[in-house]
Design an enzyme around this catalytic site. Structure first.
Site, PDB file in Angstrom:
ATOM      1  N   LYS A 121      58.149 -48.073   6.596  1.00  0.00           N
ATOM      2  CA  LYS A 121      59.230 -48.562   5.742  1.00  0.00           C
ATOM      3  C   LYS A 121      59.342 -47.634   4.535  1.00  0.00           C
ATOM      4  CE  LYS A 121      59.204 -53.454   7.012  1.00  0.00           C
ATOM      5  NZ  LYS A 121      59.137 -54.851   6.500  1.00  0.00           N
ATOM      6  N   HIS A 124      60.482 -47.438  -1.726  1.00  0.00           N
ATOM      7  CA  HIS A 124      61.735 -47.594  -2.461  1.00  0.00           C
ATOM      8  C   HIS A 124      61.501 -47.965  -3.925  1.00  0.00           C
ATOM      9  CE1 HIS A 124      61.244 -51.953  -2.191  1.00  0.00           C
ATOM     10  NE2 HIS A 124      61.141 -51.859  -0.878  1.00  0.00           N
ATOM     11  N   HIS A 127      59.083 -50.522  -5.387  1.00  0.00           N
ATOM     12  CA  HIS A 127      57.648 -50.253  -5.544  1.00  0.00           C
ATOM     13  C   HIS A 127      57.328 -49.584  -6.880  1.00  0.00           C
ATOM     14  CE1 HIS A 127      57.810 -50.343  -1.007  1.00  0.00           C
ATOM     15  NE2 HIS A 127      56.777 -51.120  -1.240  1.00  0.00           N
TER      16      HIS A 127
END
Length: 561
Positions: A121, A124, A127
């Site tokens: 994943k 982004h 985070h």
């Protein structure tokens, strides 16, 4: 320099000990009244006299030439002699050399669980806060002499990996993944969910593949490891730009073989009960819903793995403090986990701390969802900030050497400081314009002030800053800067105790503003040699403190801007 202790030790009153005086000493509401104040109201009942009379008695008992005293109402106000102040602070050996001396190890260990990216994943913007806060606390605790263990508790378990395998086998191209990394994996994940809406049988295939991962199937394990390596290779590049380091990448999958011991201990303690086929710990006596340990099909949950992780960390690292830098939406989860640890007889449960923070979004952006493909990559945010910083440099200082490196330091620093400049519990809407302003409370402002100090020192040839006449640093502007310099150590301690890097951020802004006010109103170059030397000593102390403080916030301090 602990001026409170100096003041407390100078009081010679029978009714107040030095320790009690130390605990009562504070800062006056109005700085014009002095540097410290001692309230005397609590003694009025015992001594049966007015606070004013008690304050006058305390003032008469003072034996020191290093400060003056004044009684106002029931307060004794203390004003430090400014030559004493300047000499006490600026002659400290910490200012010798280019960097502050390393703290002596205090024998304590703190584990910090932060960032915790998900495999396959995107890394982004959501985070950003956990990564910045955890990374800064890592450096702050190191500075204070702790043995620090940085842990990236990877999200590397769950049925989403079965979905990834199905998507990769049906539509994936290894060459494309090798070229585009996580971007390609995310597209496959998004496609799976779109295809599964029309063909629900895909979900069954995904569950079957995840079961193969659990059972150690060779092909399933190979693909799972491949997705993990692709993700880590990419996120480590981002971590390097941010100055982030980890001592452990043990994620959820690492604890699979440790879960049965947790379940056995819960059974031995008679803590497990059945609820609709699932195994739970009843926490109704503590006004909490039950903590789910095993699903009805026997599968573990986040809580099971967090219990195993906490026990493993205590056994492996012997921590004195175990921090979890995780969003506030998990408040209940960690309350449950810590309470279950306590009920299991783990006395270290009291040393486990959830460090919550708010949500982050991009100005003008929507919500984040990997399933829909609506994500803002953190690397893209950094790239954009660096590009904008490069444009500012071209406008303000086109002849600057090493512009690319400076733009990287300014752009990345701007992103980090915006994440660390407000209380961590507040939601953050990230704005490039605000982050990159040279006039606001930003990293570029601090970096520019550091570069200004360095420029002054180089211009004046400040090679030897010994034998300073500290009586030349007694003006209001100088005293304001020196008083702030003296607070630096206490600020670092406060930031650590409250798990709040923004305390340090705010302090650095105050210091930079105070120094710039001094700089604007006082010449340095071209003054009398002794005066110039004294002001250069002050400038060097500010430069060094700004550089060190920025480093604790993961931010570089360029020599020139």
């Amino acid at each position: 320099m602990d001026f409170k202790k100096i003041i407390a030790d100078s009081l010679k009153c029978d009714f107040i000990s030095a320790d009690e005086a130390y605990s009562l000493l504070g800062l006056p509401a109005n700085p014009q009244m002095g540097d410290y104040c001692l309230p005397c109201f609590k003694f009025a009942k015992v001594l049966k006299t007015s606070p004013q009379a008690i304050a006058e008695q305390v003032a008469k008992s003072v034996q020191s030439e290093n400060f003056t005293v004044q009684v106002v109402g029931g307060y004794v106000n203390f004003r430090l002699d400014r030559t004493f102040l300047a000499k006490s602070v600026l002659s400290d050996k910490s200012y010798d050399g280019e960097t502050f001396p390393e703290a002596k190890p205090n024998g304590k260990t703190v584990c910090i669980d932060y960032s915790s990216v998900n495999i396959a994943k995107p890394f982004h913007i959501g985070h950003l806060l956990t990564t910045a806060i955890g990374g800064s606390l890592y450096r702050i605790y190191k500075r204070l002499g702790y043995n620090v263990v940085g842990i990236n508790h990877l999200g590397d378990w769950g049925t989403q990996f079965g979905k990834m395998i199905v998507a990769f086998k049906k539509w994936g191209d290894k060459a494309d993944v090798e070229k585009r990394g996580v971007n390609a994996l995310v597209e496959l994940y998004v496609r799976f969910h779109k295809e599964a809406e029309a063909d629900p049988a895909l979900d069954g295939e995904a569950r079957a593949w995840f079961k193969k991962i659990e059972d150690g199937d060779v092909e399933a394990t190979r693909l799972f490891s491949y997705f993990k390596n692709v993700t880590l290779e990419e996120v480590k590049r981002v971590y390097k730009r941010l100055g982030i380091e980890f001592d452990s990448y043990n994620g959820e999958s690492f604890y699979n073989d440790k879960l049965s011991d947790v379940v056995k201990l819960l059974e031995q303690k008679k803590l497990l009960t059945e609820s609709d086929g699932a195994k739970v710990v009843d926490l109704s006596d503590f006004d909490m819903p039950p903590c789910l340990i095993l699903k009805s099909d026997g599968a573990s949950l986040y809580a099971t793995r967090d219990l195993a992780a906490a026990i493993y960390r205590k056994n492996t690292y012997g921590f004195d403090k175990n921090l979890y830098v995780v969003a506030y939406q998990q408040n209940l989860h960690f309350k449950q986990v810590f309470k279950v640890l306590e009920l299991m007889g783990c006395d270290f449960a009291k040393d486990c701390v959830h460090v919550p923070f708010g949500m982050v979004s991009l100005e003008g952006g929507g919500s984040l969802s990997t399933r829909s493909g609506n994500v803002v990559y953190l690397s893209d945010v950094l790239d954009t900030a660096v590009k904008k910083a490069r444009a500012v440099i071209e406008e303000k200082n086109p002849k600057l050497a090493d512009k690319e490196k400076t733009a990287e330091q300014v752009g990345v620093g701007a992103v980090l400081f915006m994440a660390l400049s407000t209380s961590r519990i507040k939601d953050l809407v990230f704005s490039y314009d605000k982050a990159l302003s040279f006039d606001g409370e930003t990293a570029p402002y601090l970096q520019y002030t550091h570069a200004r100090c360095r420029s002054v020192l180089e211009k004046c040839g400040a090679a030897d800053l010994k034998d300073i006449d500290y009586s030349l640093l007694t003006g209001d502007a100088e005293a304001a800067v020196i008083t702030l310099l003296n607070r630096y150590g206490a600020v670092i301690n406060d930031a650590a105790q409250k798990y709040e890097p923004s305390i340090l951020s705010k302090y650095l802004i105050d210091l930079a503003q105070s120094y710039n006010a001094f700089y604007v109103s006082n010449r340095i170059a071209g003054e009398d040699a002794a005066l110039m030397k004294a002001r250069l000593k002050l400038s060097e102390a500010v430069r060094k403190t700004l550089k060190d403080g920025l480093n604790l916030l993961l931010i570089s301090a360029p020599a020139k801007m």
